[in-house]
Design a protein around this motif. Structure first.
Motif, short mmCIF file in Angstrom:
data_model
loop_
_atom_site.label_atom_id
_atom_site.label_comp_id
_atom_site.label_asym_id
_atom_site.label_seq_id
_atom_site.Cartn_x
_atom_site.Cartn_y
_atom_site.Cartn_z
N MET A 1 0.83 -1.20 0.00
CA MET A 1 0.00 0.00 0.00
C MET A 1 0.87 1.26 0.00
N THR A 2 0.34 2.28 -0.60
CA THR A 2 1.04 3.56 -0.59
C THR A 2 0.54 4.38 0.59
N PRO A 3 1.29 5.42 0.97
CA PRO A 3 0.87 6.24 2.10
C PRO A 3 -0.50 6.88 1.91
N ASP A 4 -0.91 7.11 0.65
CA ASP A 4 -2.21 7.73 0.40
C ASP A 4 -3.38 6.82 0.76
N GLU A 5 -3.13 5.53 0.93
CA GLU A 5 -4.20 4.58 1.16
C GLU A 5 -4.45 4.32 2.64
N GLY A 6 -3.83 5.05 3.51
CA GLY A 6 -4.03 4.81 4.93
C GLY A 6 -3.57 5.98 5.77
N PRO A 7 -3.42 5.74 7.05
CA PRO A 7 -3.01 6.80 7.97
C PRO A 7 -1.58 7.25 7.71
N ASP A 8 -1.23 8.37 8.27
CA ASP A 8 0.12 8.90 8.12
C ASP A 8 1.05 8.18 9.10
N LEU A 9 1.58 7.07 8.66
CA LEU A 9 2.46 6.28 9.52
C LEU A 9 3.75 7.01 9.83
N GLY B 1 7.41 8.41 -1.45
CA GLY B 1 8.74 8.37 -2.04
C GLY B 1 9.73 7.48 -1.30
N ALA B 2 9.38 7.08 -0.10
CA ALA B 2 10.26 6.18 0.67
C ALA B 2 9.96 4.74 0.27
N GLY B 3 10.93 3.90 0.41
CA GLY B 3 10.69 2.48 0.20
C GLY B 3 10.06 1.88 1.44
N GLN B 4 9.75 0.61 1.35
CA GLN B 4 9.18 -0.07 2.51
C GLN B 4 10.19 -0.09 3.65
N LYS B 5 9.69 0.12 4.84
CA LYS B 5 10.55 0.12 6.03
C LYS B 5 9.84 -0.62 7.16
N VAL B 6 10.63 -0.99 8.14
CA VAL B 6 10.15 -1.70 9.33
C VAL B 6 10.25 -0.74 10.52
N PRO B 7 9.21 -0.61 11.32
CA PRO B 7 9.32 0.22 12.52
C PRO B 7 10.42 -0.33 13.44
N ALA B 8 11.34 0.53 13.85
CA ALA B 8 12.47 0.11 14.69
C ALA B 8 12.00 -0.50 16.01
N GLU B 9 10.87 -0.06 16.52
CA GLU B 9 10.40 -0.55 17.82
C GLU B 9 9.87 -1.98 17.77
N LEU B 10 9.79 -2.58 16.59
CA LEU B 10 9.43 -3.99 16.51
C LEU B 10 10.62 -4.89 16.83
N ILE B 11 11.81 -4.27 16.94
CA ILE B 11 13.03 -5.00 17.22
C ILE B 11 13.61 -4.47 18.54
N MET B 12 14.01 -5.40 19.41
CA MET B 12 14.57 -5.00 20.69
C MET B 12 15.63 -6.02 21.10
N ASP B 13 16.79 -5.54 21.48
CA ASP B 13 17.89 -6.41 21.93
C ASP B 13 18.24 -7.48 20.90
N GLY B 14 18.23 -7.11 19.63
CA GLY B 14 18.64 -8.02 18.57
C GLY B 14 17.61 -9.07 18.19
N ASP C 1 10.62 6.22 14.20
CA ASP C 1 11.90 5.58 13.89
C ASP C 1 11.68 4.35 13.01
N TRP C 2 12.19 4.43 11.78
CA TRP C 2 12.03 3.36 10.79
C TRP C 2 13.38 2.80 10.38
N LEU C 3 13.41 1.54 10.01
CA LEU C 3 14.62 0.90 9.50
C LEU C 3 14.36 0.38 8.09
N ASP C 4 15.31 0.64 7.18
CA ASP C 4 15.17 -0.04 5.89
C ASP C 4 15.50 -1.52 6.13
N TRP C 5 15.28 -2.34 5.12
CA TRP C 5 15.43 -3.78 5.33
C TRP C 5 16.86 -4.15 5.69
N LYS C 6 17.83 -3.43 5.14
CA LYS C 6 19.23 -3.72 5.46
C LYS C 6 19.50 -3.43 6.93
#
Length: 128
Positions: A7-15, A56-69, A21-26
């Protein structure tokens, strides 16, 4: 890329405003100590959620879904429950990162603080 995460940002809330804090897949792979391909697999198998936070941003993962590795305890099960109930990643992330005074706080905070029982119960009820 699955339909639920395309989904694009226009199709939902302003995430981008909801989640700071977002992380790219790398970077997500580095935080977890796994390859980008493994991150892609985690997203596909609903162990992690990803979305396009701003135009304009690629897909990202919220950083807070990851904790202590590791992926925060309870997140994969919660994502599976919601996906089984027909929710997509944008909807799930919106719910996880929106303040709920009855918890109190955001569902993601409850999961990170090992207070996930009520969060899981609510997710199950919403997905019926």
């Amino acid at each position: 890329m699955s339909e639920t995460t395309a989904m694009t940002p226009d199709e939902g809330p302003d995430l981008g405003a909801l989640i700071s804090d977002w992380l790219d897949w790398k970077a997500a792979g580095e935080a977890l100590g796994v390859s980008v391909n493994k991150v892609r697999q985690y997203i596909r198998e609903h162990h992690l959620a990803a979305a396009v936070p701003v135009p304009g941003a690629g897909q990202k993962v919220p950083a807070e879904l990851i904790m202590d590795g590791e992926i925060v305890k309870g997140v994969p099960g919660l994502l599976t429950v919601f996906h089984d109930g027909g929710y997509d990643d944008r909807e799930i992330l919106t719910w996880l990162f929106t303040v709920d005074d009855t918890l109190p706080g955001r569902p993601i905070d409850a999961l990170r603080e090992n207070r996930g029982s009520e969060v899981k119960r609510r997710a199950q009820a919403m997905s019926l």
